[in-house]
Design an enzyme around this catalytic site. Structure first.
Site, PDB file in Angstrom:
ATOM      1  N   THR A   1       1.364   9.164 -56.463  1.00  0.00           N
ATOM      2  CA  THR A   1       1.800  10.463 -55.959  1.00  0.00           C
ATOM      3  C   THR A   1       0.606  11.381 -55.743  1.00  0.00           C
ATOM      4  OG1 THR A   1       3.908  10.267 -57.134  1.00  0.00           O
ATOM      5  CG2 THR A   1       3.268  12.469 -56.408  1.00  0.00           C
TER       6      THR A   1
ATOM      7  N   TRP B   1      -1.329  10.149 -52.792  1.00  0.00           N
ATOM      8  CA  TRP B   1      -0.608  10.425 -51.547  1.00  0.00           C
ATOM      9  C   TRP B   1      -0.986  11.799 -51.004  1.00  0.00           C
ATOM     10  CZ3 TRP B   1       2.872  14.173 -49.945  1.00  0.00           C
ATOM     11  CH2 TRP B   1       3.573  13.907 -48.753  1.00  0.00           C
ATOM     12  N   HIS B   2      -1.194  12.757 -51.905  1.00  0.00           N
ATOM     13  CA  HIS B   2      -1.551  14.113 -51.471  1.00  0.00           C
ATOM     14  C   HIS B   2      -3.000  14.208 -51.023  1.00  0.00           C
ATOM     15  CE1 HIS B   2       2.213  15.167 -53.567  1.00  0.00           C
ATOM     16  NE2 HIS B   2       2.230  16.190 -52.735  1.00  0.00           N
ATOM     17  N   GLY B   3      -3.867  13.345 -51.513  1.00  0.00           N
ATOM     18  CA  GLY B   3      -5.261  13.382 -51.090  1.00  0.00           C
ATOM     19  C   GLY B   3      -6.160  12.624 -52.042  1.00  0.00           C
TER      20      GLY B   3
ATOM     21  N   PHE C   1      -1.195  17.296 -45.406  1.00  0.00           N
ATOM     22  CA  PHE C   1      -1.014  16.054 -46.138  1.00  0.00           C
ATOM     23  C   PHE C   1      -0.402  14.959 -45.277  1.00  0.00           C
ATOM     24  CE2 PHE C   1      -0.615  19.631 -49.091  1.00  0.00           C
ATOM     25  CZ  PHE C   1      -1.745  19.405 -49.830  1.00  0.00           C
TER      26      PHE C   1
END
Length: 450
Positions: free
Chosen positions: A302, A305-307, A450
């Site tokens: 998670t 996934w955002h960066g 994102f």
């Protein structure tokens, strides 16, 4: 082109709706597909072929998995699934994490997860492979949710892709959701977000502890009303077109634990990780140690996934620690007191959002010393009364944000939404949005990053 712009609201959307509704129903998917490609091309022309390639590759592979209804899941299907996932996540990794590109294609994190879910469900036999390239393209590129979700499962829209009807009441309901989402973004998120911008402009070295906490709360509100506002607008436009897109937020700030918060925040992303990572790993069915490991994997992914920045790992680590402690013993204590649970969430979540927002680790360290001055010292000239001006300027927005972060306004509005006063309120919200859009700089949605 963003939803909260004159160009979208008064040019693209009306023109598209006219073409869409004068087109015979059997061709509307093609109109929506082409319109979505045009929408994406306007903002990201250089990456539109990447989007179409995602449709094409996954269409061909999914169709190749089961050539006849009698085909069972076997080695060939598994190889094809791996091939599809390698392509999907390979493209995501290349553009988002390799460092070889300077610009991230809009929406790639969202549409990659969406098409990956589709091909996995085809492999599992949950859905049949879509025979129509146009239908699959419409599902993946549908412009209301293309850029920032919600992440829609194919099963949620498959029947509507085949046949759908839009009544006058559906269309009116869609407009209502669209306007309320626009108000969340323009009236609350953009206005309260200016406080966070001011804090950044002043410099973290020069802010007092009260102003640091005001900034954290302001960013927490901005992120919520910005992203939830976009999700509402996506749902509203979807409803106007005959689709029922999933709800992505359920008042997360009224939660009594971090566990509950993440069931209410970005629901479709949490669902994706639960269905395609957590449960296949064993979920909570194999003892506490395995459960904690599975949670570690999910929250690591998670965060990534955002960066790829370290601050996202810190953000994910904060939340993972809270979730693990809650599972061990804290949930039992929080359940005994509603007040303590709410206060705990309202302390931890804004703190985690600071780690989410501040990408420079040295600056993040400075901000933490401002939030907790007893924990360290950062150099800088501080005006210890600086918060008074901002508290006075932003108090009405904070109160508005607190109110609309609860279900109370929606509950009250549902009693009058179909009466004349409900329409007047809606018109007032829209008019105020137009005023702010006219006098302010256009602010893109935060999750476009994102």
């Amino acid at each position: 082109m963003v939803f909260s712009s004159f160009e979208f609201l008064f040019r693209f959307l009306p023109a598209f709706l006219i073409i869409y509704f004068i087109t015979p129903k059997k061709f509307r998917n093609a109109v929506l597909f082409l319109g979505s490609i045009a929408f994406y091309t306007y903002g990201e022309a250089q990456y539109v072929l990447l989007l179409l390639a995602s449709v094409t590759v996954n269409y061909v592979i999914a169709r190749s998995m089961y050539k006849t209804p009698e085909d069972g899941r076997g080695r060939r299907q598994a190889v094809l699934l791996i091939l599809a996932l390698c392509y999907d996540f390979g493209m995501l990794f290349f553009f988002k994490y390799s460092g070889l590109t300077t610009k991230l294609p809009l929406g790639i994190s969202f549409y990659t997860f969406q098409i990956a879910a589709y091909v996995i469900d085809v492999y599992r036999g949950i859905v049949p492979a879509e025979k129509s390239y146009v239908n699959l393209g419409t599902y993946l590129t549908m412009f209301p949710q293309l850029i920032a979700g919600p992440i829609v499962n194919y099963t949620e829209v498959s029947s509507c892709l085949k046949r759908r009807t839009v009544t006058a009441r559906d269309f009116e309901s869609g407009v209502r959701i669209l306007v309320i989402g626009l108000g969340s973004k323009v009236i609350i998120a953009d206005r309260v977000g200016m406080l966070w911008n001011n804090v950044q402009t002043i410099g973290f070295n020069s802010i007092s502890t009260p102003l640091a906490w005001l900034g954290a709360v302001a960013y927490s509100m901005e992120l919520y009303f910005d992203f939830a506002g976009y999700s509402m607008m996506a749902r509203g436009i979807g409803k106007m077109l005959g689709f029922e897109l999933p709800v992505n937020f359920r008042y997360p700030y009224i939660s009594k634990s971090v566990t509950e918060f993440w069931r209410r925040w970005h629901i479709t992303l949490g669902r994706w990780f639960r269905e395609y990572v957590y449960i296949p790993l064993g979920g909570n069915r194999k003892g506490k140690a395995r459960t904690f490991f599975n949670l570690f994997v999910v929250w690591s992914l998670t965060a990534l996934w955002h960066g790829a920045n370290y601050n996202f790992l810190i953000w994910g680590g904060i939340l993972l620690c809270c979730l693990l402690v809650e599972k061990l013993f804290l949930l039992r204590l929080l359940d005994k007191s509603r007040v303590i649970g709410h206060l705990y969430v309202l302390f931890v979540v804004p703190l985690s959002w600071v780690a989410f927002a501040v990408t420079d680790l040295s600056e993040l360290g400075v901000y933490m010393t401002r939030l907790f001055p007893f924990a360290g010292h950062a150099a800088g000239v501080i005006n210890h009364l600086d918060y008074l001006k901002y508290l006075n300027d932003y108090a009405p927005l904070f109160l508005l944000g607190v109110l609309f972060a609860t279900p109370l306004p929606e509950t009250c509005y549902r009693l009058i939404e179909r009466k004349w006063i409900g329409r007047v309120i809606l018109l007032g919200i829209f008019g105020l949005c137009m005023y702010y859009l006219a006098v302010s700089a256009n602010n893109p949605f935060l999750y476009f990053n994102f």
